[in-house]
Design an enzyme around this catalytic site. Structure first.
Site, PDB file in Angstrom:
ATOM      1  N   HIS A 293     -16.059   7.137  11.579  1.00 36.34           N
ATOM      2  CA  HIS A 293     -15.447   8.419  11.946  1.00 36.34           C
ATOM      3  C   HIS A 293     -15.769   9.550  10.985  1.00 36.34           C
ATOM      4  CE1 HIS A 293     -12.522   6.447   9.347  1.00 36.34           C
ATOM      5  NE2 HIS A 293     -11.952   7.602   9.111  1.00 36.34           N
TER       6      HIS A 293
ATOM      7  N   LYS B 117      -1.421  11.383  -2.221  1.00 30.97           N
ATOM      8  CA  LYS B 117      -0.360  11.703  -1.255  1.00 30.97           C
ATOM      9  C   LYS B 117       0.926  11.964  -2.046  1.00 30.97           C
ATOM     10  CE  LYS B 117      -3.489   9.500   1.436  1.00 30.97           C
ATOM     11  NZ  LYS B 117      -4.761   8.962   0.916  1.00 30.97           N
TER      12      LYS B 117
ATOM     13  N   ASP C  61       0.896  -1.158   0.000  1.00 29.38           N
ATOM     14  CA  ASP C  61       0.000   0.000   0.000  1.00 29.38           C
ATOM     15  C   ASP C  61       0.935   1.209   0.000  1.00 29.38           C
ATOM     16  OD1 ASP C  61      -1.636   2.113   0.572  1.00 29.38           O
ATOM     17  OD2 ASP C  61      -2.625   1.205   2.299  1.00 29.38           O
TER      18      ASP C  61
HETATM   19  N1  F0G Z   1      -3.824   3.664   2.195  1.00 32.08           N
HETATM   20  C1  F0G Z   1      -3.276   4.582   3.000  1.00 32.08           C
HETATM   21  C2  F0G Z   1      -2.000   4.278   3.709  1.00 32.08           C
HETATM   22  C3  F0G Z   1      -3.898   5.821   3.171  1.00 32.08           C
HETATM   23  O1  F0G Z   1      -3.350   6.721   3.990  1.00 32.08           O
HETATM   24  C4  F0G Z   1      -5.108   6.088   2.476  1.00 32.08           C
HETATM   25  C5  F0G Z   1      -5.805   7.348   2.636  1.00 32.08           C
HETATM   26  C6  F0G Z   1      -5.628   5.099   1.630  1.00 32.08           C
HETATM   27  C7  F0G Z   1      -4.956   3.898   1.514  1.00 32.08           C
HETATM   28  C8  F0G Z   1      -6.914   5.309   0.885  1.00 32.08           C
HETATM   29  O2  F0G Z   1      -6.706   6.196  -0.154  1.00 32.08           O
HETATM   30  O3  F0G Z   1      -8.118   8.202   0.397  1.00 32.08           O
HETATM   31  O4  F0G Z   1      -7.211   7.832  -1.889  1.00 32.08           O
HETATM   32  O5  F0G Z   1      -9.028   6.410  -1.040  1.00 32.08           O
HETATM   33  N2  F0G Z   1      -5.530   8.175   3.521  1.00 32.08           N
HETATM   34  C9  F0G Z   1      -6.108   9.493   3.704  1.00 32.08           C
HETATM   35  C10 F0G Z   1      -5.544  10.082   4.952  1.00 32.08           C
HETATM   36  C11 F0G Z   1      -7.587   9.557   3.624  1.00 32.08           C
HETATM   37  O6  F0G Z   1      -6.044  11.138   5.368  1.00 32.08           O
HETATM   38  O7  F0G Z   1      -4.600   9.535   5.514  1.00 32.08           O
HETATM   39  P1  F0G Z   1      -7.831   7.207  -0.687  1.00 32.08           P
END
Ligand code: F0G
Length: 447
Positions: A438, A246, A203
């Site tokens: 949440h 990100k 991931d």
């Molecule tokens: N994997 C990780 C490690 C993440 O941090 C996120 C999303 C996802 C998968 C899912 O991706 O949002 O594009 O559908 N993290 C955001 C956060 C929401 O605020 O940390 P996504």
């Protein structure tokens, strides 16, 4: 891009957060002064990316922008098969539709909540095998995202009746505080996975920040370039999902990339069903073009150094004031340890949410709870699952804020820290969704 932000009064914020049912996701962005809710999709795109946006190819099938993105993914990650998706969780949805079945076990290092959600939604189980050091915020360990190999092997070997379709490595590990995974650990996990014939999935949302930490902290890679380190990291993986919002430094997008043609072929069916045709998968051509460049920009050493330094600058200001924060500082965020910050607030009253609301009321800063509300209830017993850590995450968007914003945030946190003894009560939930509560939870303050 420059945006105006509004410095509201405490009275206004108290009214707004009450109206938002004490859920920071319910606030409008103009009610927030410094928005550290997430580093996801909130980065500022570069001149190169904006020019790519203008020349994106919007053909339904076989667009030039798709080919550009495919080439950059193969170049950076060494994965020949790829499917675009509209964001990270969509990539999980498509890939897990192929791989995850009822009663399966998917071990990993503190799965992100959407990853866990997509596993549990399929009546399978996500088992956390992160090293114990990750759960002590005061312990300095260079790779707190690492997997504990003994825990991992135990999960695999003690559940012979359950299939383990793959192992997930989240880099950096968001849930553990933006903490990196070492290449040594990746190699060890890969060799364990190979021993049992299980594929390894990464991931990859913060792949570049993970590579930066490896360069800084793992002796073998001190003289390697970020690109070489990334190539090494992904040589351990069979497949990847990514939220491109990100380290892709785009506002929307994600993808699956793989080395196995069979899984790819099966995933195309779900991609078409859920996301869109295989050459756009929910992304506009222009967004794929911007991502093709963003992936390269994220690999720039100077950029990464400046970014990680800024996050650490905020952490250092807080640490020097005695505020309990996850250490070492993470790559994308500073995590406040709410159990130590507000020890009087009972766990059933959500101390991390309480602290996040206090920071908002203090100075209009929006962070996010990574604690009991996010951990949600046990899918079988429906009782609260109390995680080892109760954190407030202050995530720093990429290329957006200055150090002065960081000073402001630290000053506000210090003010709350100074009056922490007055905060003894938290909140109760008045409304919650069946899963992933949440985002939409409603709360009421207790007194
Ligand atoms: N994997 C990780 C490690 C993440 O941090 C996120 C999303 C996802 C998968 C899912 O991706 O949002 O594009 O559908 N993290 C955001 C956060 C929401 O605020 O940390 P996504």
């Amino acid at each position: 891009m420059v945006e105006s932000i509004y410095p509201s009064t405490r009275a206004e914020r108290e009214q707004w957060i009450k109206k938002a049912n004490y859920n920071l996701f319910n606030l409008n962005s103009d009610q927030v002064f410094v928005d550290l809710l997430t580093d996801s999709g909130t980065g500022a795109m570069s001149d190169q990316q904006w020019s790519a946006i203008m020349s994106g190819d919007e053909s339904y099938a076989g667009s030039r922008s798709y080919s550009e993105l495919k080439a950059s993914i193969e170049d950076i990650f060494g994965m020949p098969y790829f499917l675009p998706t509209h964001q990270g969780r969509a990539a999980e949805n498509v890939l897990f539709s192929v791989l995850v079945k009822e009663n399966d076990i998917v071990p990993g290092n503190a799965h992100f909540d959407t990853t866990k959600g997509h596993i549990e939604f399929r009546k399978a189980h996500a088992v956390d095998c992160t090293i114990d050091a990750a759960y002590d915020t005061s312990v300095e360990h260079p790779f707190k995202g690492n997997v504990d190999l003994k825990k991992l092997e135990k999960v695999i070997s003690s559940n012979p009746g359950n299939k383990v379709p793959f192992i997930v490595l989240t880099i950096t590990c968001n849930t553990a505080g933006g903490q990196p995974v070492s290449i040594q650990n990746m190699r060890e996990v890969k060799s364990l996975a190979d021993k049992y014939g299980i594929p390894l999935m990464i991931d990859s949302a913060r792949f570049a920040e993970n590579a930066y930490f490896i360069k800084e902290r793992e002796e073998e890679f001190r003289d390697h370039s970020i690109r070489e380190i990334i190539a090494e990291m992904f040589s351990c993986a069979d497949m990847m999902t990514i939220s491109a919002k990100k380290d892709g430094i785009v506002n929307i997008g994600g993808f699956i990339a793989l080395k196995d043609e069979e899984i790819y072929k099966k995933a195309t069916v779900f991609n078409i069903l859920y996301e869109g045709f295989i050459t756009y998968g929910g992304m506009a051509g222009r967004d794929m073009a911007a991502l093709a460049r963003g992936l390269y920009e994220a690999c720039d050493y100077s950029y990464l150094k400046g970014r990680v330094r800024q996050v650490g600058f905020l952490g250092k200001l807080m640490d020097e004031a005695g505020i309990p924060v996850q250490k070492p500082f993470g790559g994308h965020a500073i995590f406040l340890n709410a159990l130590k910050f507000l020890p009087e607030v009972p766990r059933e009253e959500y101390p991390a949410q309480t602290l996040a609301v206090e920071l908002y009321k203090e100075a209009g800063i929006r962070g996010v709870e990574i604690g009991t509300i996010m951990a949600d209830r046990d899918p079988d017993t429906r009782a609260n699952r109390y995680p080892d850590l109760e954190l407030v995450r202050l995530a720093i968007p990429r290329r957006v804020y200055t150090d002065n914003h960081m000073r402001y945030v630290a000053a506000a946190a210090i003010k709350v820290w100074e009056r922490r003894k007055e905060i003894t009560r938290g909140y109760e939930i008045t409304n919650e969704a069946p899963i992933m509560r949440h985002f939409t939870v409603d709360l009421r303050p207790l007194s």
